[in-house]
Write a protein that holds these residues in place. Structure first.
Motif, PDB file in Angstrom:
ATOM      1  N   LYS A  51       7.372 -14.433 -43.167  1.00 15.48           N
ATOM      2  CA  LYS A  51       7.832 -13.337 -44.016  1.00 15.48           C
ATOM      3  C   LYS A  51       6.638 -12.545 -44.551  1.00 15.48           C
ATOM      4  O   LYS A  51       6.338 -12.524 -45.746  1.00 15.48           O
ATOM      5  N   ARG A  52       5.958 -11.890 -43.611  1.00 17.22           N
ATOM      6  CA  ARG A  52       4.782 -11.100 -43.942  1.00 17.22           C
ATOM      7  C   ARG A  52       4.745  -9.890 -43.032  1.00 17.22           C
ATOM      8  O   ARG A  52       5.355  -9.876 -41.963  1.00 17.22           O
ATOM      9  N   ARG A  53       4.023  -8.885 -43.459  1.00 18.61           N
ATOM     10  CA  ARG A  53       3.745  -7.754 -42.578  1.00 18.61           C
ATOM     11  C   ARG A  53       2.236  -7.643 -42.422  1.00 18.61           C
ATOM     12  O   ARG A  53       1.502  -7.612 -43.413  1.00 18.61           O
TER      13      ARG A  53
ATOM     14  N   HIS B 242       8.292  -4.797 -33.988  1.00 20.10           N
ATOM     15  CA  HIS B 242       8.482  -6.056 -34.711  1.00 20.10           C
ATOM     16  C   HIS B 242       8.217  -5.841 -36.202  1.00 20.10           C
ATOM     17  O   HIS B 242       7.230  -5.207 -36.578  1.00 20.10           O
ATOM     18  N   PRO B 243       9.084  -6.360 -37.065  1.00 24.96           N
ATOM     19  CA  PRO B 243       8.918  -6.105 -38.503  1.00 24.96           C
ATOM     20  C   PRO B 243       7.652  -6.683 -39.107  1.00 24.96           C
ATOM     21  O   PRO B 243       7.230  -6.253 -40.188  1.00 24.96           O
ATOM     22  N   ALA B 244       7.018  -7.667 -38.435  1.00 27.46           N
ATOM     23  CA  ALA B 244       5.813  -8.279 -38.992  1.00 27.46           C
ATOM     24  C   ALA B 244       4.537  -7.544 -38.604  1.00 27.46           C
ATOM     25  O   ALA B 244       3.478  -7.805 -39.177  1.00 27.46           O
ATOM     26  N   VAL B 245       4.627  -6.635 -37.620  1.00 30.00           N
ATOM     27  CA  VAL B 245       3.416  -6.020 -37.067  1.00 30.00           C
ATOM     28  C   VAL B 245       3.435  -4.521 -37.321  1.00 30.00           C
ATOM     29  O   VAL B 245       4.324  -3.809 -36.853  1.00 30.00           O
ATOM     30  N   GLU B 246       2.439  -4.049 -38.040  1.00 31.65           N
ATOM     31  CA  GLU B 246       2.329  -2.616 -38.309  1.00 31.65           C
ATOM     32  C   GLU B 246       1.586  -1.897 -37.188  1.00 31.65           C
ATOM     33  O   GLU B 246       2.045  -0.879 -36.677  1.00 31.65           O
TER      34      GLU B 246
ATOM     35  N   SER C 273      -0.965  -5.607 -41.175  1.00 30.73           N
ATOM     36  CA  SER C 273      -1.298  -4.200 -40.925  1.00 30.73           C
ATOM     37  C   SER C 273      -2.165  -4.011 -39.687  1.00 30.73           C
ATOM     38  O   SER C 273      -2.031  -3.013 -38.976  1.00 30.73           O
TER      39      SER C 273
END
Length: 304
Positions: A49-51, A72-76, A53
């Motif tokens: 549960k992290r993003r 993917h929601p974790a990868v900016e 950057s």
């Protein structure tokens, strides 16, 4: 600088490995295994549960991992580093770099991921140390690569066939890292909360020659430095195919091929992370925690 006595053995001919990958790209790569690992890596990253950057795709030989992590929601932001430009696809955020000589500044990355790349490096502890150095505090390293008992059937078939046809055995299948050793290597490299586990994938083939062809199109043909430098004899190849079929066929005649995917994860240390208790700080004895009775005491209610 690493002392000369600690120089890792050159198990793999890295220049030859790059030529094998280039040939695979030219032939049209076989990607079913890499695509499976890329999807699994994306699923594993989804539980964090992290993003992140700034993320690096380290060495993955195709753009399969980039596609799996697209959106993917974790990868900016994801960029790639691989030893061959062909393996970088058409992505702009990419750099040609060897996995054993990373060109990244200390604490410059939030996430490093890798799919089916690290099984062919000579200095795995050195790679881990470089990844650890490049991660920011509380950065994550997550990788899946071939290890364990992978291709054990092929290794056995070739060993027996070569012994029978030539009277000796030469290395044909690479040695693979054991998951029991890898957690310790992560700790030695300075990672916190290291985790290592294995996912076994069994693939079935109608013919060993189909397997040989697909391994070539994966860029996974023999690149060992101690390989025999003469062409494989035809009688040895045919004998290996015969032994494979006799020993490793299912009742329907299809042949089993084992791939063990070793999964590793570790975090760059940060003060917010969970830490083990200091020795002697426990408030309860181990015996009490396990419900054990002292000598001479009757068993607790319900105990046998």
């Amino acid at each position: 600088m690493r002392a000369m006595s600690q120089t890792p053995p050159l198990v793999f001919d890295r220049a030859l490995s790059r030529r094998r990958l280039a040939r695979a790209a030219h032939l049209g790569p076989e990607t079913f295994l890499l695509d499976r690992v890329a999807e699994d890596l994306a699923d594993r990253l989804g539980s964090v549960k992290r993003r992140f950057s700034t993320a690096l795709d380290l060495g993955t030989p195709t753009d399969g991992l980039a596609r799996a992590l697209d959106g993917h929601p974790a990868v900016e932001r994801l960029f790639a580093a691989a030893p061959l430009a062909a393996g970088l696809g058409i992505r702009r955020d990419a750099v040609v770099a060897d996995e054993e000589a990373l060109p990244f500044a200390p604490q410059s990355l939030d996430l490093v991921v890798s799919a089916l790349a690290l099984q062919g490096v000579n200095d795995l502890p050195g790679v881990f140390a470089q990844v650890r150095r490049a991660l920011k505090p509380d950065g994550l390293f997550l990788a899946g690569f071939v290890g364990g008992s992978s291709l054990t059937e092929l290794r056995q078939a070739f060993a027996i066939a070569e012994s029978e046809t030539t009277g000796g055995v030469s290395p044909r299948v690479a040695p693979f890292a054991d998951v029991r050793d890898l957690g310790g290597l992560l700790q030695r490299a300075g990672f916190a909360l290291p985790v290592a586990d294995t996912d076994r994938i069994v693939v079935r083939y109608g013919s060993p020659f189909t397997l040989f062809s697909e391994l070539r199109r994966m860029g996974a043909a023999n690149a060992l430095t101690e390989r025999r430098r003469v062409p494989l004899r035809r009688d040895t190849l045919l004998k290996a195919a015969e032994i494979y079929g006799a020993r490793f066929a299912d009742p329907d005649g299809r042949l089993r091929v084992t791939f063990d995917i070793v999964w590793l994860s570790g975090w760059a240390p940060h003060e917010s992370q969970q830490k083990p208790l200091a020795p002697g700080s426990a408030k309860m004895s181990l015996a009490a925690a396990l419900g054990a009775k002292r000598a001479g005491e009757p068993p607790a209610d319900g105990a046998a």
